[in-house]
Write an enzyme that holds these catalytic residues in place. Structure first.
Site, PDB file in Angstrom:
ATOM      1  N   ALA A   1      12.046 -21.977   6.047  1.00 53.39           N
ATOM      2  CA  ALA A   1      10.655 -21.841   6.492  1.00 53.39           C
ATOM      3  C   ALA A   1      10.409 -20.487   7.154  1.00 53.39           C
ATOM      4  O   ALA A   1      11.314 -19.863   7.707  1.00 53.39           O
ATOM      5  CB  ALA A   1      10.320 -22.953   7.481  1.00 53.39           C
TER       6      ALA A   1
ATOM      7  N   HIS B   1       0.829  -1.201   0.000  1.00 48.93           N
ATOM      8  CA  HIS B   1       0.000   0.000   0.000  1.00 48.93           C
ATOM      9  C   HIS B   1       0.866   1.255   0.000  1.00 48.93           C
ATOM     10  O   HIS B   1       1.987   1.260   0.539  1.00 48.93           O
ATOM     11  CB  HIS B   1      -0.911   0.014   1.227  1.00 48.93           C
ATOM     12  CG  HIS B   1      -1.994  -1.017   1.192  1.00 48.93           C
ATOM     13  ND1 HIS B   1      -3.083  -0.923   0.364  1.00 48.93           N
ATOM     14  CD2 HIS B   1      -2.149  -2.173   1.890  1.00 48.93           C
ATOM     15  CE1 HIS B   1      -3.869  -1.972   0.549  1.00 48.93           C
ATOM     16  NE2 HIS B   1      -3.331  -2.745   1.470  1.00 48.93           N
TER      17      HIS B   1
ATOM     18  N   ARG C   1      20.513  -9.951   7.752  1.00 46.28           N
ATOM     19  CA  ARG C   1      21.915  -9.517   7.720  1.00 46.28           C
ATOM     20  C   ARG C   1      22.738 -10.685   7.205  1.00 46.28           C
ATOM     21  O   ARG C   1      22.345 -11.850   7.324  1.00 46.28           O
ATOM     22  CB  ARG C   1      22.392  -9.110   9.113  1.00 46.28           C
ATOM     23  CG  ARG C   1      22.326 -10.204  10.139  1.00 46.28           C
ATOM     24  CD  ARG C   1      22.844  -9.796  11.508  1.00 46.28           C
ATOM     25  NE  ARG C   1      22.753 -10.911  12.454  1.00 46.28           N
ATOM     26  CZ  ARG C   1      23.643 -11.890  12.542  1.00 46.28           C
ATOM     27  NH1 ARG C   1      24.691 -11.900  11.730  1.00 46.28           N
ATOM     28  NH2 ARG C   1      23.492 -12.864  13.433  1.00 46.28           N
TER      29      ARG C   1
ATOM     30  N   ALA D   1      15.752 -19.734   8.077  1.00 48.60           N
ATOM     31  CA  ALA D   1      14.361 -19.788   8.539  1.00 48.60           C
ATOM     32  C   ALA D   1      14.038 -18.585   9.421  1.00 48.60           C
ATOM     33  O   ALA D   1      14.856 -18.165  10.249  1.00 48.60           O
ATOM     34  CB  ALA D   1      14.117 -21.075   9.312  1.00 48.60           C
TER      35      ALA D   1
END
Length: 205
Positions: free
Chosen positions: A135, A106, A173, A153
């Site tokens: 994941a 948006h 990072r 993950a």
């Protein structure tokens, strides 16, 4: 009469119980076939899709006509791809479960607070070759992930990821880099195997 009715009911229950394993097997079979059908229909809606693209289970792709897949891609369960701004995923990439890739957001500078619901900023997401996305990763609009990168993950990817970089954290990072010599050797072997497979397929065809 009551005794006879009880015996009949008991016998019917035993027959039904004996059929339950077969019913369960048929249900699992039908669910598998339905899932395969849905995945095939979804692939037909994509902008482009290579060979050996596999969806593990539930997957949601919004605006699939803006989404492109290369070859040999695996996508885990409960993945969400928002294709409004365009998403490209390169060859031999693996995406873990619960991954969200956004390509639109948006506009906070629109004319309504907190934002106009129908006004979006589109920014394409590019995922390179041989990328491993773990994941529960969130990738925001406009990100480019280089070849051979690994996303740990739970990472929130807010900026571009260099080739061979291993990144993690919120925001992401660089943790370290993959061994380039080792990666290049595997990539060359992969190209050779692909060429052999392609020649074999053309002979068989």
């Amino acid at each position: 009469m009551k005794k006879i009715s009880h015996k009949i009911t008991h016998k019917l229950e035993r027959i039904l119980v004996s059929f339950i394993p077969h019913i369960v097997k048929w249900e699992e079979y039908l669910q598998t076939k339905i899932k395969q059908y849905k995945h095939q229909k979804l692939k037909q809606q994509l902008k482009s899709v290579g060979s050996r693209v596999r969806f593990r289970d539930n997957i949601r792709i919004d605006h699939p006509h803006n989404v492109s897949f290369g070859n040999k891609i695996y996508i885990g369960t409960n993945v969400v791809l928002d294709g409004r701004g365009g998403i490209t995923i390169g060859d031999n990439t693996t995406i873990g479960f619960n991954v969200v890739i956004l390509s639109a957001n948006h506009d906070y500078q629109s004319n309504t607070l907190p934002y106009e619901h129908d006004v979006y900023i589109h920014k394409p997401v590019m995922v390179g070759r041989n990328v491993w996305i773990g994941a529960n990763v969130l990738i925001i609009p406009g990100v480019v992930i280089g070849d051979g990168a690994i996303i740990a993950a739970g990472t929130v990817v807010t900026s571009n990821v260099e080739p061979l970089a291993i990144v993690g954290g919120q925001p992401s990072r660089i943790i370290k880099y993959r061994d380039k010599e080792h990666y290049d050797r595997l990539a060359l072997e992969q190209i050779g195997q692909t060429e052999i497979s392609s020649v074999y397929s053309s002979i068989q065809g």
